[in-house]
Design an enzyme around this catalytic site. Sequence first.
Site, PDB file in Angstrom:
ATOM      1  N   LYS A  52      -7.643  33.116  24.170  1.00 31.28           N
ATOM      2  CA  LYS A  52      -6.132  32.810  24.275  1.00 31.28           C
ATOM      3  C   LYS A  52      -5.310  32.451  22.986  1.00 31.28           C
ATOM      4  O   LYS A  52      -4.164  32.898  23.014  1.00 31.28           O
ATOM      5  CB  LYS A  52      -6.073  31.744  25.271  1.00 31.28           C
ATOM      6  CG  LYS A  52      -6.579  32.132  26.626  1.00 31.28           C
ATOM      7  CD  LYS A  52      -6.599  30.793  27.772  1.00 31.28           C
ATOM      8  CE  LYS A  52      -7.440  31.157  28.841  1.00 31.28           C
ATOM      9  NZ  LYS A  52      -7.583  30.158  30.040  1.00 31.28           N
ATOM     10  N   GLN A  96      -7.752  23.904  29.829  1.00 28.65           N
ATOM     11  CA  GLN A  96      -8.838  25.046  30.226  1.00 28.65           C
ATOM     12  C   GLN A  96     -10.043  24.442  31.193  1.00 28.65           C
ATOM     13  O   GLN A  96     -10.120  23.073  31.001  1.00 28.65           O
ATOM     14  CB  GLN A  96      -9.732  25.191  29.061  1.00 28.65           C
ATOM     15  CG  GLN A  96     -10.813  26.162  29.203  1.00 28.65           C
ATOM     16  CD  GLN A  96     -10.356  27.580  29.572  1.00 28.65           C
ATOM     17  OE1 GLN A  96      -9.277  28.048  29.012  1.00 28.65           O
ATOM     18  NE2 GLN A  96     -10.984  28.114  30.554  1.00 28.65           N
ATOM     19  N   ASP A 119      -0.098  28.538  33.704  1.00 29.03           N
ATOM     20  CA  ASP A 119      -1.364  29.116  34.314  1.00 29.03           C
ATOM     21  C   ASP A 119      -0.975  29.131  36.080  1.00 29.03           C
ATOM     22  O   ASP A 119      -1.715  29.833  36.748  1.00 29.03           O
ATOM     23  CB  ASP A 119      -2.344  27.936  34.557  1.00 29.03           C
ATOM     24  CG  ASP A 119      -3.728  28.316  33.502  1.00 29.03           C
ATOM     25  OD1 ASP A 119      -3.715  29.542  33.504  1.00 29.03           O
ATOM     26  OD2 ASP A 119      -4.324  27.331  33.039  1.00 29.03           O
TER      27      ASP A 119
END
Length: 281
Positions: A52, A96, A119
């Site tokens: 990422k 995460q 997200d």
Amino acid sequence: MAYIIDGKKISQEIKDELKVQAEALRSKGMVGALAVIQVGDDPASSVYVRNKKNACAYIGIESLSYELKSSTTQQELLDLIRKLNGDDCVKGILVQLPLPEHIDENAVIQAISPQKDVDGFHPENVGAMVIGQEGFLPCTPAGIIQLLKRSKIEIAGKHCVIIGRSNIVGKPMALLMLREHATVTVTHSKTRNLKEVCKEADILIAALGKPQFITADYVKEGAVVIDVGIHRDAQNKLCGDVKFDEVEPLVSAITPVPGGVGPMTIAMLMHNCVESIAGKE
Ligand code: NAD
């Protein structure tokens, strides 16, 4: 022979488009960072986080790394998220998953400002998706829609069967396919006659998290198969939820693992970051 849907190539196209958009925004003084938080040092999570951050560097978006000890308390994590919520330089916040067991994932997701929830997991963004309003879309299902559209696979009117009902893949996938006018069936671990239901699918999306579970018996001839699973087989080679060699000769199009859905997830995360910098959310 099936058309192999090339997620590597399509994700690269998307990242190149985003690079141009990020540059245009920068020239207008519109910049912002993605804050990436990892708690603990799970090796798989470390790979995802590194990928990422690399994608941010490629597109030209700053990334800020927060590597926290696995003993970090929930309160410490929530305090960091609140600080980042209030920082105008930070346009996206990513925690995460999975988190260590002593931390409540839902509490963490809900603490992220919906305007920075790149997200697309915050209940406000999930709610917006359900009723078809603007908001950040979850990256894996949004990436699958892009894979289908950019491969010129028609969705409207098709029967789409999704295997799996998780909050991050199966459920949002069903909503996005509905938005694209598919007729949607969601199956899960309690579904009866799974094979028969899957055999009805024009588009079969496998997100059950069971290595090579989907064999030729589950697939209608000429169907499109999207494989979301990521696993390592006995030889430590990457494989998906679909037994590729057996299914590929039967179908009209299929995603490989690796190089199918995986790279799209990061491309769509970058899409959400650019949208956030543009102030579209
Ligand atoms: P999950 O474990 O949260 O959910 C799995 C779902 O599959 C559940 O809803 C369960 O009911 C269903 N299921 C399990 N066994 C079943 C069976 N035998 N028959 C029918 N349904 C069954 O998993 P998830 O987070 O949704 O991820 C699914 C897979 O996708 C995993 O392999 C994961 O690693 C992968 N994944 C890939 C990406 C990507 O970027 N490519 C992103 C997220 C998840």
